[in-house]
Design an enzyme around this catalytic site. Structure first.
Site, PDB file in Angstrom:
ATOM      1  N   ASN A  97       0.823  -1.204   0.000  1.00  0.00           N
ATOM      2  CA  ASN A  97       0.000   0.000   0.000  1.00  0.00           C
ATOM      3  C   ASN A  97       0.863   1.262   0.000  1.00  0.00           C
ATOM      4  OD1 ASN A  97      -2.063  -1.781   0.116  1.00  0.00           O
ATOM      5  ND2 ASN A  97      -2.447  -1.538   2.309  1.00  0.00           N
ATOM      6  N   HIS A 114       5.944  -0.447  -2.604  1.00  0.00           N
ATOM      7  CA  HIS A 114       5.593   0.381  -3.764  1.00  0.00           C
ATOM      8  C   HIS A 114       5.705   1.870  -3.469  1.00  0.00           C
ATOM      9  CE1 HIS A 114       3.092  -3.240  -5.370  1.00  0.00           C
ATOM     10  NE2 HIS A 114       4.384  -3.409  -5.501  1.00  0.00           N
ATOM     11  N   CYS A 122      11.861  14.842  -7.088  1.00  0.00           N
ATOM     12  CA  CYS A 122      12.044  15.502  -8.371  1.00  0.00           C
ATOM     13  C   CYS A 122      11.980  14.440  -9.469  1.00  0.00           C
ATOM     14  CB  CYS A 122      13.403  16.194  -8.376  1.00  0.00           C
ATOM     15  SG  CYS A 122      13.767  17.059  -9.914  1.00  0.00           S
ATOM     16  N   CYS A 127      18.383  14.497  -8.278  1.00  0.00           N
ATOM     17  CA  CYS A 127      18.391  15.924  -7.884  1.00  0.00           C
ATOM     18  C   CYS A 127      18.300  16.110  -6.374  1.00  0.00           C
ATOM     19  CB  CYS A 127      17.259  16.647  -8.602  1.00  0.00           C
ATOM     20  SG  CYS A 127      17.107  18.377  -8.170  1.00  0.00           S
ATOM     21  N   CYS A 145      10.011  21.184  -8.180  1.00  0.00           N
ATOM     22  CA  CYS A 145      11.167  20.951  -7.318  1.00  0.00           C
ATOM     23  C   CYS A 145      11.747  22.301  -6.882  1.00  0.00           C
ATOM     24  CB  CYS A 145      12.209  20.148  -8.091  1.00  0.00           C
ATOM     25  SG  CYS A 145      13.757  19.948  -7.210  1.00  0.00           S
ATOM     26  N   SER A 187      -4.439 -10.040  -2.792  1.00  0.00           N
ATOM     27  CA  SER A 187      -4.824 -11.104  -3.729  1.00  0.00           C
ATOM     28  C   SER A 187      -3.604 -11.933  -4.122  1.00  0.00           C
ATOM     29  CB  SER A 187      -5.442 -10.499  -4.993  1.00  0.00           C
ATOM     30  OG  SER A 187      -4.485  -9.670  -5.631  1.00  0.00           O
TER      31      SER A 187
HETATM   32  P1  NAD Z   1      -5.890  -6.464  -4.537  1.00  0.00           P
HETATM   33  O1  NAD Z   1      -6.954  -5.434  -4.764  1.00  0.00           O
HETATM   34  O2  NAD Z   1      -5.382  -7.239  -5.679  1.00  0.00           O
HETATM   35  O3  NAD Z   1      -6.414  -7.520  -3.467  1.00  0.00           O
HETATM   36  C1  NAD Z   1      -7.032  -7.107  -2.273  1.00  0.00           C
HETATM   37  C2  NAD Z   1      -7.442  -8.354  -1.520  1.00  0.00           C
HETATM   38  O4  NAD Z   1      -7.944  -7.927  -0.249  1.00  0.00           O
HETATM   39  C3  NAD Z   1      -8.564  -9.152  -2.201  1.00  0.00           C
HETATM   40  O5  NAD Z   1      -8.178 -10.507  -2.309  1.00  0.00           O
HETATM   41  C4  NAD Z   1      -9.771  -8.976  -1.257  1.00  0.00           C
HETATM   42  O6  NAD Z   1     -10.535 -10.155  -1.144  1.00  0.00           O
HETATM   43  C5  NAD Z   1      -9.084  -8.680   0.056  1.00  0.00           C
HETATM   44  N1  NAD Z   1      -9.897  -7.859   0.979  1.00  0.00           N
HETATM   45  C6  NAD Z   1     -10.785  -6.865   0.677  1.00  0.00           C
HETATM   46  N2  NAD Z   1     -11.288  -6.348   1.816  1.00  0.00           N
HETATM   47  C7  NAD Z   1     -10.722  -7.031   2.846  1.00  0.00           C
HETATM   48  C8  NAD Z   1     -10.848  -6.979   4.257  1.00  0.00           C
HETATM   49  N3  NAD Z   1     -11.661  -6.097   4.868  1.00  0.00           N
HETATM   50  N4  NAD Z   1     -10.116  -7.848   5.001  1.00  0.00           N
HETATM   51  C9  NAD Z   1      -9.288  -8.750   4.416  1.00  0.00           C
HETATM   52  N5  NAD Z   1      -9.137  -8.856   3.074  1.00  0.00           N
HETATM   53  C10 NAD Z   1      -9.834  -7.991   2.313  1.00  0.00           C
HETATM   54  O7  NAD Z   1      -4.716  -5.718  -3.745  1.00  0.00           O
HETATM   55  P2  NAD Z   1      -3.161  -6.029  -3.656  1.00  0.00           P
HETATM   56  O8  NAD Z   1      -2.962  -7.502  -3.607  1.00  0.00           O
HETATM   57  O9  NAD Z   1      -2.653  -5.193  -2.544  1.00  0.00           O
HETATM   58  O10 NAD Z   1      -2.545  -5.483  -5.029  1.00  0.00           O
HETATM   59  C11 NAD Z   1      -2.967  -4.213  -5.482  1.00  0.00           C
HETATM   60  C12 NAD Z   1      -1.920  -3.240  -5.999  1.00  0.00           C
HETATM   61  O11 NAD Z   1      -2.524  -1.914  -6.072  1.00  0.00           O
HETATM   62  C13 NAD Z   1      -0.745  -3.073  -5.088  1.00  0.00           C
HETATM   63  O12 NAD Z   1       0.348  -3.053  -5.949  1.00  0.00           O
HETATM   64  C14 NAD Z   1      -0.909  -1.696  -4.396  1.00  0.00           C
HETATM   65  O13 NAD Z   1       0.283  -0.929  -4.503  1.00  0.00           O
HETATM   66  C15 NAD Z   1      -1.969  -0.959  -5.172  1.00  0.00           C
HETATM   67  N6  NAD Z   1      -3.069  -0.430  -4.293  1.00  0.00           N
HETATM   68  C16 NAD Z   1      -2.793   0.230  -3.116  1.00  0.00           C
HETATM   69  C17 NAD Z   1      -3.835   0.665  -2.293  1.00  0.00           C
HETATM   70  C18 NAD Z   1      -3.515   1.388  -0.996  1.00  0.00           C
HETATM   71  O14 NAD Z   1      -2.457   1.996  -0.874  1.00  0.00           O
HETATM   72  N7  NAD Z   1      -4.421   1.339   0.002  1.00  0.00           N
HETATM   73  C19 NAD Z   1      -5.157   0.438  -2.656  1.00  0.00           C
HETATM   74  C20 NAD Z   1      -5.402  -0.231  -3.877  1.00  0.00           C
HETATM   75  C21 NAD Z   1      -4.352  -0.654  -4.687  1.00  0.00           C
END
Ligand code: NAD
Length: 240
Positions: A97, A114, A122, A127, A145, A187
């Site tokens: 996240n 990530h 920048c 930089c 910047c 996921s």
């Molecule tokens: P994903 O969306 O692929 O999977 C999320 C998983 O969480 C799903 O399998 C779902 O069933 C599960 N889920 C949903 N609600 C839940 C809960 N309350 N409790 C437990 N499980 C729950 O997400 P990912 O695998 O993190 O991959 C997504 C990509 O997108 C990452 O690379 C990330 O950087 C980015 N992303 C980040 C954010 C954030 O910063 N909050 C949000 C969305 C996507």
């Protein structure tokens, strides 16, 4: 699942742990994460030509994330880290996240795979060092910047960019030394998280998946899967 504070625990989280804080997951229908136009202009090779549009999008996302608050799952992990350190163990959170909610909950050993939307840098990487930045520009405005006047960008990994190899190597070392590895709210479709569980399992860690639903492609390295909402399960499973 048994969490032992005196042990070495690595927790790997994804968008699902922040869903109860009101941030859409990647795969949830209708979210901006899978908007084909945004995906196309967020490629490393072309984002520089679309900065006003991208900053409008990043600004909206930043607003949603800034307004969100850590939920009981984030908070329980921060407490568990304190308990682990008091007992001579460790608890590291590696997250996909970019919302900074683990840090805001109090976790201090967070690996941001990530990056973070709350750091900027920048567009010329050498930089200035990335810096903490929670400002949100006006729609269409591109922040600059202070040193060279070039545009800024968030310190996140865009499509087509690679993760820091040093960060990954250090995380793999932590996984090799771990006795418990817990995936929460992901996921498992995105590399390297799709493969990291193998590193822990190979060296004998107990591997547990906590997710709202079973994985579409289950991974044989997990010894246990607990299905349900992280915000309800994690406080109990990490109780100290
Ligand atoms: P994903 O969306 O692929 O999977 C999320 C998983 O969480 C799903 O399998 C779902 O069933 C599960 N889920 C949903 N609600 C839940 C809960 N309350 N409790 C437990 N499980 C729950 O997400 P990912 O695998 O993190 O991959 C997504 C990509 O997108 C990452 O690379 C990330 O950087 C980015 N992303 C980040 C954010 C954030 O910063 N909050 C949000 C969305 C996507």
């Amino acid at each position: 699942m048994e969490f032992r504070p005196s042990g070495r625990t690595v927790v790997i989280t994804g968008a699902g742990i922040s869903a109860p804080s009101g941030i859409a997951t990647y795969r949830a229908g209708g979210s901006s994460w899978t908007d084909p136009r945004l995906e196309s202009i967020s490629q490393a090779s072309r984002y520089g030509n679309h900065l006003p549009e991208l900053w409008t999008h990043w600004g909206q996302l930043k607003r949603t994330m800034k307004d969100a608050v850590p939920n009981p799952a984030h908070l329980a992990l921060a407490e568990a880290q304190l308990a682990a350190e008091a007992a001579g163990g460790s608890l590291i959170v590696a997250t996909q996240n970019i919302d900074a909610l683990h840090a805001r909950a109090g976790s201090t050993t967070v690996v941001e795979l990530h990056g973070s939307l709350f750091r900027s840098r920048c567009i010329r990487k050498t930089c200035i060092a990335p810096f903490e930045d929670d400002t949100i520009p006006e729609a269409g405005e591109v922040p600059r910047c202070e040193k060279c006047g070039r545009p800024l960008r968030p310190d996140v990994v865009l499509f087509g960019e690679i993760l820091s190899s040093g960060m990954l190597r250090r995380l793999e070392e932590q996984l090799e030394a771990a006795d418990l590895c817990v995936y929460i709210g992901t996921s498992g479709e995105v590399w390297p998280v799709s493969d990291l569980v193998m590193v822990a399992a190979r060296k004998g860690a107990r591997c547990v998946l906590i997710n709202a639903e079973p994985w579409e492609h289950p991974h044989p390295s997990f010894h246990e899967t607990v299905i349900g909402p992280a915000e309800e399960l994690v406080p109990g499973l990490f109780a100290v």
